[in-house]
Structure formats: C-alpha cells, structure tokens
Scaffold this motif. Structure first.
Motif, PDB file in Angstrom:
ATOM      1  N   PRO A 143      85.465 -19.426 -25.919  1.00  0.00           N
ATOM      2  CA  PRO A 143      84.348 -19.354 -26.873  1.00  0.00           C
ATOM      3  C   PRO A 143      83.575 -20.673 -26.956  1.00  0.00           C
ATOM      4  O   PRO A 143      82.351 -20.683 -27.050  1.00  0.00           O
ATOM      5  CB  PRO A 143      85.038 -19.010 -28.203  1.00  0.00           C
ATOM      6  N   ASP A 144      84.268 -21.805 -26.888  1.00  0.00           N
ATOM      7  CA  ASP A 144      83.635 -23.116 -26.929  1.00  0.00           C
ATOM      8  C   ASP A 144      82.753 -23.327 -25.694  1.00  0.00           C
ATOM      9  O   ASP A 144      81.642 -23.842 -25.798  1.00  0.00           O
ATOM     10  CB  ASP A 144      84.717 -24.210 -26.999  1.00  0.00           C
ATOM     11  N   LYS A 162      79.536 -21.323 -26.029  1.00  0.00           N
ATOM     12  CA  LYS A 162      78.609 -21.977 -26.962  1.00  0.00           C
ATOM     13  C   LYS A 162      77.880 -23.132 -26.277  1.00  0.00           C
ATOM     14  O   LYS A 162      76.663 -23.280 -26.415  1.00  0.00           O
ATOM     15  CB  LYS A 162      79.403 -22.468 -28.177  1.00  0.00           C
ATOM     16  N   LYS A 163      78.605 -23.947 -25.499  1.00  0.00           N
ATOM     17  CA  LYS A 163      77.982 -25.091 -24.810  1.00  0.00           C
ATOM     18  C   LYS A 163      76.942 -24.635 -23.797  1.00  0.00           C
ATOM     19  O   LYS A 163      75.863 -25.225 -23.700  1.00  0.00           O
ATOM     20  CB  LYS A 163      79.054 -25.939 -24.128  1.00  0.00           C
ATOM     21  N   GLU A 206      75.252 -21.784 -23.831  1.00  0.00           N
ATOM     22  CA  GLU A 206      74.115 -21.222 -24.568  1.00  0.00           C
ATOM     23  C   GLU A 206      73.234 -22.334 -25.134  1.00  0.00           C
ATOM     24  O   GLU A 206      72.009 -22.240 -25.107  1.00  0.00           O
ATOM     25  CB  GLU A 206      74.606 -20.302 -25.693  1.00  0.00           C
ATOM     26  N   GLU A 207      73.861 -23.404 -25.645  1.00  0.00           N
ATOM     27  CA  GLU A 207      73.093 -24.529 -26.187  1.00  0.00           C
ATOM     28  C   GLU A 207      72.308 -25.238 -25.083  1.00  0.00           C
ATOM     29  O   GLU A 207      71.154 -25.610 -25.282  1.00  0.00           O
ATOM     30  CB  GLU A 207      74.027 -25.521 -26.889  1.00  0.00           C
TER      31      GLU A 207
END
Length: 158
Positions: free
Chosen positions: A10-11, A14-15, A17-18
């Motif tokens: 999940p982390d 997120k990275k 996507e950012e």
C-alpha cells in the motif's frame, strides 16, 4: 515494459500515485514554461535551453506512461496476505550473516518499489529471490560477485 503484474505494498502504491500526480500537475507545467521561455530567445536550432527542456519533457512524458502502466497492472499486497511463517512480498526479514554475525533487516517488495538504500529489496534480486518461501531458522545461500553469502533467517515480521 510488458503488461506483467506489478506487486506493490500500500505504501508503494501511494508513492507511485504521488509521483504520477506531481509529474502531471507540476512538472508538465514547469517544462512547458521553460520551452515557452526558450522559444522566446529566438532561433531554436542552436538553443541549448530549448533542447534541454524538450529532453526533460520527453523524459517526463515517458515516466508518466510507465507509471500509468504500472498502476494499471498493480496488485496490492495487503498486510493480511503477509505470512509470518514464510518469507513473501511485504515481509520484513531479519537475517544474520552466518560468517560474520552481522544482523540486517530487509523488507521484500516488488521490483517497482525496491530501494536498497532503505533496505527495501526486490523479490527478484538475488537476496530477495533466495529468501522468498523460506521459513525462520533457514539458511539461504546468495551468489554475489565475491562468492557465496549465507544468511540465516532470524525472524519474519509484517
């Protein structure tokens, strides 16, 4: 890049996507502005600012395509999927160098997330590949240019 499955925590998701959002909303605008300014200097045939900006633009667009494809093919490894009995993607593994007694901690991640500086190693790296599917107490052998390193798996955590 093929359409193979991209394994992400999940982390890691997120990275990525950012990074994609930053490239699309900030970097694209910045490089477009640099191109506009460089064109304002006149003759673009010998304009290094223009060339640099165009090269950066090509890199950004290529990275956006790569990230979009990775996210389309992403499979998220959730904490519930992480087995504490055997090493898998998402596991944090504490290993001991059998010869020297040094202890290290690695998190096994998919290739898209690997960051050796943060002790996040790919499941496809020699060390990651050697540990996947192994249990606590197992000694794994890893071929490295200097020979073979033996690691004992001391603990497996989420």
């Amino acid at each position: 890049m093929s359409d193979k499955e991209v394994l992400l925590t999940p982390d890691g998701l997120k990275k990525l996507e950012e990074e994609l959002e930053n490239l699309k909303s900030v970097k694209r605008r910045e490089v477009a502005e640099r191109i506009k300014i460089a064109i304002g200097y006149g003759d673009i045939s010998e304009n290094s600012e223009y060339e640099d900006a165009k090269n950066e633009q090509a890199f950004i667009e290529g990275r956006i395509i790569t990230l979009e494809k990775m996210l389309r093919n992403a499979r998220i490894i959730n904490n519930e999927e992480i087995d504490l009995e055997t090493v898998s993607i998402g596991s944090t593994v504490i290993v001991e160098d059998v010869e020297f007694g040094d202890t290290m901690e690695y998190t096994i991640v998919g290739t898209a997330e690997s960051d050796p500086g943060q002790n996040k190693i790919s499941n496809e790296s020699p060390v990651g590949k050697a540990m996947i599917g192994k249990k606590k107490g197992t000694i794994v052998e890893v071929s490295v240019p200097a020979g073979i390193i033996q690691y004992k798996i001391v603990d497996i955590k989420k």
